[in-house]
Design a protein around this motif. Structure first.
Motif, PDB file in Angstrom:
ATOM      1  N   GLN A 115       0.858  -1.183   0.000  1.00  0.00           N
ATOM      2  CA  GLN A 115       0.000   0.000   0.000  1.00  0.00           C
ATOM      3  C   GLN A 115       0.897   1.236   0.000  1.00  0.00           C
ATOM      4  OE1 GLN A 115      -2.657   0.656   3.360  1.00  0.00           O
ATOM      5  NE2 GLN A 115      -4.196   1.510   1.985  1.00  0.00           N
ATOM      6  N   PRO A 116       0.744   2.098  -1.011  1.00  0.00           N
ATOM      7  CA  PRO A 116       1.643   3.255  -1.133  1.00  0.00           C
ATOM      8  C   PRO A 116       1.379   4.313  -0.063  1.00  0.00           C
ATOM      9  CG  PRO A 116      -0.035   3.347  -2.806  1.00  0.00           C
ATOM     10  CD  PRO A 116      -0.223   2.035  -2.115  1.00  0.00           C
ATOM     11  N   ILE A 117       2.435   5.039   0.274  1.00  0.00           N
ATOM     12  CA  ILE A 117       2.368   6.221   1.129  1.00  0.00           C
ATOM     13  C   ILE A 117       2.642   7.425   0.219  1.00  0.00           C
ATOM     14  CG2 ILE A 117       3.395   7.409   3.099  1.00  0.00           C
ATOM     15  CD1 ILE A 117       4.107   4.632   4.216  1.00  0.00           C
ATOM     16  N   VAL A 118       1.722   8.415   0.242  1.00  0.00           N
ATOM     17  CA  VAL A 118       1.699   9.472  -0.776  1.00  0.00           C
ATOM     18  C   VAL A 118       1.930  10.829  -0.129  1.00  0.00           C
ATOM     19  CG1 VAL A 118       0.240  10.566  -2.510  1.00  0.00           C
ATOM     20  CG2 VAL A 118       0.141   8.094  -2.181  1.00  0.00           C
ATOM     21  N   ASP A 119       2.624  11.708  -0.875  1.00  0.00           N
ATOM     22  CA  ASP A 119       2.756  13.108  -0.460  1.00  0.00           C
ATOM     23  C   ASP A 119       1.381  13.765  -0.590  1.00  0.00           C
ATOM     24  OD1 ASP A 119       3.130  16.048  -0.844  1.00  0.00           O
ATOM     25  OD2 ASP A 119       5.247  15.497  -0.582  1.00  0.00           O
ATOM     26  N   LEU A 120       0.855  14.288   0.542  1.00  0.00           N
ATOM     27  CA  LEU A 120      -0.504  14.837   0.524  1.00  0.00           C
ATOM     28  C   LEU A 120      -0.636  16.015  -0.412  1.00  0.00           C
ATOM     29  CD1 LEU A 120      -1.488  14.660   4.312  1.00  0.00           C
ATOM     30  CD2 LEU A 120      -2.091  13.079   2.478  1.00  0.00           C
ATOM     31  N   ASP A 158      12.823  16.339  14.363  1.00  0.00           N
ATOM     32  CA  ASP A 158      13.308  16.038  13.023  1.00  0.00           C
ATOM     33  C   ASP A 158      12.808  14.673  12.566  1.00  0.00           C
ATOM     34  OD1 ASP A 158      14.575  16.253  10.614  1.00  0.00           O
ATOM     35  OD2 ASP A 158      16.571  15.728  11.387  1.00  0.00           O
ATOM     36  N   LEU A 159      11.494  14.431  12.743  1.00  0.00           N
ATOM     37  CA  LEU A 159      10.886  13.174  12.349  1.00  0.00           C
ATOM     38  C   LEU A 159       9.821  13.416  11.299  1.00  0.00           C
ATOM     39  CD1 LEU A 159      10.316  11.578  15.892  1.00  0.00           C
ATOM     40  CD2 LEU A 159      12.294  11.288  14.381  1.00  0.00           C
ATOM     41  N   ALA A 160       9.713  12.532  10.321  1.00  0.00           N
ATOM     42  CA  ALA A 160       8.634  12.592   9.338  1.00  0.00           C
ATOM     43  C   ALA A 160       7.334  12.131   9.997  1.00  0.00           C
ATOM     44  CB  ALA A 160       8.971  11.707   8.146  1.00  0.00           C
ATOM     45  N   VAL A 161       6.204  12.644   9.569  1.00  0.00           N
ATOM     46  CA  VAL A 161       4.899  12.299  10.124  1.00  0.00           C
ATOM     47  C   VAL A 161       4.006  11.822   8.988  1.00  0.00           C
ATOM     48  CG1 VAL A 161       2.875  13.111  11.378  1.00  0.00           C
ATOM     49  CG2 VAL A 161       5.161  13.967  11.983  1.00  0.00           C
ATOM     50  N   VAL A 162       3.433  10.627   9.156  1.00  0.00           N
ATOM     51  CA  VAL A 162       2.563  10.006   8.162  1.00  0.00           C
ATOM     52  C   VAL A 162       1.231   9.693   8.826  1.00  0.00           C
ATOM     53  CG1 VAL A 162       2.234   8.072   6.584  1.00  0.00           C
ATOM     54  CG2 VAL A 162       4.538   9.017   6.945  1.00  0.00           C
ATOM     55  N   ALA A 163       0.133  10.022   8.117  1.00  0.00           N
ATOM     56  CA  ALA A 163      -1.198   9.725   8.628  1.00  0.00           C
ATOM     57  C   ALA A 163      -1.738   8.474   7.950  1.00  0.00           C
ATOM     58  CB  ALA A 163      -2.132  10.902   8.390  1.00  0.00           C
ATOM     59  N   GLU A 164      -2.272   7.557   8.772  1.00  0.00           N
ATOM     60  CA  GLU A 164      -2.875   6.338   8.252  1.00  0.00           C
ATOM     61  C   GLU A 164      -4.389   6.505   8.145  1.00  0.00           C
ATOM     62  OE1 GLU A 164      -0.205   2.645   9.693  1.00  0.00           O
ATOM     63  OE2 GLU A 164      -1.232   3.657  11.350  1.00  0.00           O
ATOM     64  N   GLY A 165      -5.003   5.725   7.255  1.00  0.00           N
ATOM     65  CA  GLY A 165      -6.457   5.726   7.151  1.00  0.00           C
ATOM     66  C   GLY A 165      -7.030   6.931   6.426  1.00  0.00           C
ATOM     67  N   VAL A 166      -6.296   7.491   5.473  1.00  0.00           N
ATOM     68  CA  VAL A 166      -6.807   8.631   4.688  1.00  0.00           C
ATOM     69  C   VAL A 166      -7.720   8.063   3.602  1.00  0.00           C
ATOM     70  CG1 VAL A 166      -6.224  10.656   3.332  1.00  0.00           C
ATOM     71  CG2 VAL A 166      -4.667   9.867   5.150  1.00  0.00           C
ATOM     72  N   ASP A 167      -9.022   8.205   3.805  1.00  0.00           N
ATOM     73  CA  ASP A 167      -9.983   7.567   2.901  1.00  0.00           C
ATOM     74  C   ASP A 167     -10.804   8.567   2.066  1.00  0.00           C
ATOM     75  OD1 ASP A 167      -9.131   5.137   3.930  1.00  0.00           O
ATOM     76  OD2 ASP A 167     -10.710   5.084   5.455  1.00  0.00           O
ATOM     77  N   SER A 168     -10.653   9.884   2.330  1.00  0.00           N
ATOM     78  CA  SER A 168     -11.467  10.865   1.578  1.00  0.00           C
ATOM     79  C   SER A 168     -10.636  12.110   1.314  1.00  0.00           C
ATOM     80  CB  SER A 168     -12.723  11.224   2.374  1.00  0.00           C
ATOM     81  OG  SER A 168     -12.384  11.900   3.565  1.00  0.00           O
ATOM     82  N   GLU A 169     -11.096  12.872   0.337  1.00  0.00           N
ATOM     83  CA  GLU A 169     -10.396  14.095  -0.017  1.00  0.00           C
ATOM     84  C   GLU A 169     -10.471  15.131   1.094  1.00  0.00           C
ATOM     85  OE1 GLU A 169      -7.764  15.851  -2.311  1.00  0.00           O
ATOM     86  OE2 GLU A 169      -8.750  14.000  -2.968  1.00  0.00           O
ATOM     87  N   GLY A 204      -0.658  20.300   8.939  1.00  0.00           N
ATOM     88  CA  GLY A 204       0.789  20.190   8.833  1.00  0.00           C
ATOM     89  C   GLY A 204       1.301  18.812   8.521  1.00  0.00           C
ATOM     90  N   VAL A 205       0.386  17.841   8.316  1.00  0.00           N
ATOM     91  CA  VAL A 205       0.837  16.490   7.964  1.00  0.00           C
ATOM     92  C   VAL A 205       1.225  16.486   6.491  1.00  0.00           C
ATOM     93  CG1 VAL A 205       0.186  14.058   7.840  1.00  0.00           C
ATOM     94  CG2 VAL A 205      -0.723  15.511   9.670  1.00  0.00           C
ATOM     95  N   THR A 206       2.366  15.941   6.147  1.00  0.00           N
ATOM     96  CA  THR A 206       2.871  16.007   4.769  1.00  0.00           C
ATOM     97  C   THR A 206       2.657  14.737   3.980  1.00  0.00           C
ATOM     98  OG1 THR A 206       5.049  15.305   5.535  1.00  0.00           O
ATOM     99  CG2 THR A 206       4.629  17.675   5.422  1.00  0.00           C
ATOM    100  N   ALA A 207       2.388  13.572   4.651  1.00  0.00           N
ATOM    101  CA  ALA A 207       2.256  12.312   3.930  1.00  0.00           C
ATOM    102  C   ALA A 207       1.097  11.517   4.515  1.00  0.00           C
ATOM    103  CB  ALA A 207       3.542  11.496   4.020  1.00  0.00           C
ATOM    104  N   GLY A 208       0.461  10.706   3.645  1.00  0.00           N
ATOM    105  CA  GLY A 208      -0.667   9.916   4.098  1.00  0.00           C
ATOM    106  C   GLY A 208      -0.747   8.594   3.393  1.00  0.00           C
ATOM    107  N   GLN A 209      -1.547   7.714   3.978  1.00  0.00           N
ATOM    108  CA  GLN A 209      -1.706   6.352   3.478  1.00  0.00           C
ATOM    109  C   GLN A 209      -3.166   5.965   3.672  1.00  0.00           C
ATOM    110  OE1 GLN A 209       0.686   3.572   5.645  1.00  0.00           O
ATOM    111  NE2 GLN A 209      -0.025   1.776   4.518  1.00  0.00           N
TER     112      GLN A 209
END
Length: 820
Positions: A548-553, A733-744, A754-759
């Motif tokens: 499952q890809p992790i995408v730049d929001l 200095d840590l990257a932050v990724v949000a899980e469960g992004v199901d809608s626009e 401020g979250v930069t990446a999602g899955q």
């Protein structure tokens, strides 16, 4: 002394023959007295205890005297001579009186026989009456035997029959030799009136004395060494106290002592024997005037004294060289026996300790899983005619909070108090055990009916309701329990599994106790078939991995892909990952499973890279893998095999796992990071000690749990958690990724926070490596490498990759606004 006795007899006979006196003169009487005294002083001494007994030659003097002197004078002379001899031997008054009386009675018996046979001396010349002499000798010898042996047997505490049989053969031969010597002397005196012929008498008596002495000593030495060998064999025992008792029983007889004592210093033990009786406690006291010979028992290795052997005598005793050597030999055998018994006792103690430790929990002292399985299986195999058998499985709720908040020492204290309460509340026949962690089990026995198990279980859990005091704090402990009765098949293992299923049913439903129901055992239908199939799937490589890809929001560009294990069972279809992962861990397949997933993930990464998409791959790490110090080496070997740099691999860790304070976990994670492998903390925010984890675990990335993403539109608290996580990530200095992004709308809201990446499913569902590569080639809106349109024009967005280190800020510098 023998020569003196012989010369005295010869002189008296010579005087009588030459002077022809009708009545004995004072010289004759004096000669008889001197001869009797000398014969008594010339006895062969044998020590028994502190006393000495032996064989004198008084019979010869008495019988020769009866041939040359009227019997009354013989009796009187014998009595006086024996009395003087006994006194000169420095014997006690009792022994002096006994010796004088015994020999006087013997002389009187011989005189009586002579009178009765009519052969009493009345003339001038000695008369030779063979029959009378033989009868008189028999009377004197028999009376002496009858008087001596009972007294010696009483003094030595020896059975009379045994004492009488002692040296019987030698005594018989000695008696015959005495008779012959006496007859020969009297015959020479009566036939050849030349007294000079009697000079041969001392030689005969001396020869007889030496023969008797030699036979007695040889017999004593042989018997003594035989008893010594028997005693050494008797000492060969594994019980220390028995060894000491045997030594106390044997040593008085071996060394003619009146008593013995053995004392061992470590452990302090003493055994004493007096008068043939064993005093195991060794508390009695010996007389103050007792003469004691002490032999020190030494450790042969360290030469340290380990104890003492003490021999008690009623008077002073001087051991000869042979006795000293025997005492040393016996002490050496006793020393070896004590050492062996002590070593055996120590081995037995260690075996008992090990057996106890193998069956008990070290922290609480309760039975452990092994004892529960063994005893449960035995009870089930024996049947349960006395009642129903059931198992209660208990798990403490939120116990991890105690460890995380108060520390493991406080957690251990809680577990010990819980164990004490369960033991106090259980019935006598129940087995309370700790299976590990905060999980306890109680094997309930003797139940009248299965329904009573719930009542007994409720009482056990009720015992935990009262708050527990730890480090001055009162803590409420709650537990969830599962009950299962003994199944018709499967034994204790199936009983434990059913109780485990019931316990998790109680946890899921929020109940304190749940009873196993086969209808609700859906989570474990086909468990054994699944376990066997998973084993072959791992072995033959049929286990698959989706990504499952992790995408730049902001831009929709694919940044990385998470590997997700999938398995399609031939009979049960697609199996839930949680279900087969549990099977993997339970059946020892974790190392092979982890290697198979990692290999497939790295192969996919290589294929993407060769196609022009250099994407890192993220792989979840099972909790137990971090407890294996060999895990980092296995990861690096596979990276080298696929020719990938370490930063192309991201290992995702669950927060609940990494909270562990185990040193091996820190070492494993530290080595992975040092090698260049990136680490991500999954499900961030759902644990209880997120900040404490970040202070220890060297991670590069935080993954916000999907529950916060789902709730942020309706819950201000969820949005606050996400915003604080973003701020924390920037600070560390840590990257932050949000899980469960199901809608626009969720994508846009996360971007604004401020979250930069999602899955999530908005971008793509999990897919095979080939399908993901095709999607990358196709792109979104004709842009390869993307899976969603950009939120803004390219020039209106300041892009900050979650996998690129931001430029450090200067003091007072403000960050650009990352919103729309």
């Amino acid at each position: 002394m023998v020569f003196a006795a012989a010369i005295a007899v010869t002189a008296s006979v010579y005087a009588i023959v030459t002077k022809m006196v009708e009545y004995p003169s004072s010289l004759v009487i004096g000669t008889l007295i001197v001869a009797a005294t000398a014969s008594n002083r010339a006895m062969l001494n044998v020590r028994i205890g502190s006393n000495r007994y032996g064989q004198s030659w008084t019979e010869i003097v008495t019988l020769v005297g009866l041939a040359v002197v009227p019997p009354p004078w013989v009796v009187v002379s014998t009595a006086v001579g024996i009395l003087i001899g006994r006194i000169l031997n420095r014997l006690s008054p009792m022994k002096v009186a006994f010796g004088a009386a015994k020999d006087t009675l013997s002389a009187a018996a011989g005189a009586a026989v002579v009178y009765a046979s009519g052969a009493a001396f009345t003339g001038t010349y000695p008369q030779f009456h063979l029959g009378a002499m033989v009868l008189a000798f028999v009377a004197v010898t028999v009376l002496d035997e009858l008087l001596v042996h009972p007294v010696v047997a009483l003094a030595t505490r020896t059975p009379l029959s045994q004492q009488f049989r002692r040296y019987l053969d030698i005594r018989i031969w000695l008696a015959l030799a005495r008779l012959l010597v006496t007859v020969f002397i009297v015959w020479l005196l009566s036939v050849n009136r030349d007294a000079q012929v009697l000079l041969v008498a001392p030689l005969l008596i001396l020869t007889l004395h030496l023969w008797y002495s030699s036979r007695i000593r040889k017999r004593d030495e042989r018997t003594s060494w035989q008893r010594l060998a028997s005693s050494a064999e008797a000492l060969n025992d594994v019980d220390l106290r028995r060894v000491m008792e045997v030594a106390v029983e044997w040593s008085p007889d071996l060394f003619s002592a009146d008593g013995a004592e053995v004392e061992v210093f470590h452990p302090p033990t003493r055994v004493r024997g007096t008068g043939g009786k064993i005093d195991p406690a060794g508390d009695g006291e010996w007389p103050s005037d007792a003469y004691v010979i002490t032999t020190v028992l030494e450790d042969r290795i360290n030469k340290n004294a380990i104890g003492e052997l003490r021999l008690r005598f009623s008077g002073p005793v001087q051991l000869n060289e042979m006795e000293i050597y025997k005492l040393r030999t016996f002490a050496s055998a006793l020393n070896t026996a004590i050492h062996n018994a002590s070593a055996y006792a120590e081995l037995e103690r260690i075996a008992i300790v090990h057996a106890h430790d193998a069956a008990h929990d070290a922290l609480t002292g309760l039975a452990n899983r092994r004892q529960l399985l063994d005893q449960g299986q035995r009870l089930i195999a024996e049947g349960h005619s006395d009642g129903v058998i059931a198992l209660l499985l208990l798990d403490l709720n939120h116990f991890k909070e105690v460890n995380d908040t108060l520390g493991h020492a406080a957690g251990d204290d809680v577990l010990k108090q819980v164990a004490d309460r369960l033991k106090a509340a259980a019935h006598g026949g129940d087995l309370v055990s700790r299976l590990g962690g905060d999980e306890f089990a109680v094997l309930l026995t003797g139940l009248p009916a299965p329904a009573i198990a719930a009542y007994r279980a409720d009482r056990l859990i009720a015992a935990l309701r009262e708050p527990i005091e730890v480090e001055g704090m009162r803590i409420s402990i709650e537990a969830s329990g599962g009950i299962a009765a003994v199944p018709s098949s499967g034994g204790i293992a199936e009983l434990l599994r059913r109780a485990d299923v019931a316990m998790y049913q109680a946890k899921r439903s929020g109940q304190r106790i749940a009873t196993y129901s086969h209808a609700r055992d859906t989570a474990d239908i086909g468990r054994f078939a699944i376990a066997g199939g998973m084993s072959s799937a791992v072995a033959d490589g049929t286990l698959t991995v989706d990504f499952q890809p992790i995408v730049d929001l902001a831009s929709g560009e694919v940044l990385t892909a998470e590997a997700l294990a999938r398995w399609h069972h031939p009979d049960h279809g697609t199996v839930d990952p949680l279900r087969f992962l549990e099977t993997v861990e339970r059946n020892g397949l974790l190392p092979a499973f982890a290697e198979a997933v990692l290999d497939q993930a790295l192969l996919a990464c290589v294929s993407w890279r060769e196609a022009g998409f250099d994407l890192p791959v993220a792989v979840n790490v099972a909790p137990r893998s971090l407890l294996d110090p060999r895990f980092p080496g296995s990861v690096m070997t596979r990276l080298r095999t696929h020719d990938l740099p370490p930063d192309r691999l991201i290992l995702e860790l669950t927060e609940t796992l990494t909270i562990s304070q185990l040193e091996v976990v820190d070492q494993v994670l530290g080595r992975l990071r040092d090698e260049g492998v990136r680490l991500a903390l999954d499900d961030f925010g759902t644990g209880y000690s997120s900040l404490s984890v970040l202070s220890r675990i060297p991670v590069h990335e935080l993954k916000i749990d999907s529950q916060f993403v789902t709730s942020m539109e309706t819950s201000p608290e969820a949005g606050a958690v996400i915003r604080s996580t973003v701020d924390l990530g920037r600070s560390l200095d840590l990257a932050v990724v949000a899980e469960g992004v199901d809608s626009e709308p969720q994508r846009r809201a996360l971007w604004e926070l401020g979250v930069t990446a999602g899955q999530g499913q908005l971008f793509a569902r999990p897919m095979t490596a080939a399908r993901l590569l095709a999607s990358l080639h196709r792109g979104s809106g004709g842009r390869p490498g993307t899976l969603a349109p950009a939120l803004h024009d390219e020039g209106a967005v300041i892009r900050l990759s979650p996998h690129r280190r931001p430029v450090p800020r200067q003091r007072g510098e403000r960050l650009p606004h990352l919103g729309g």
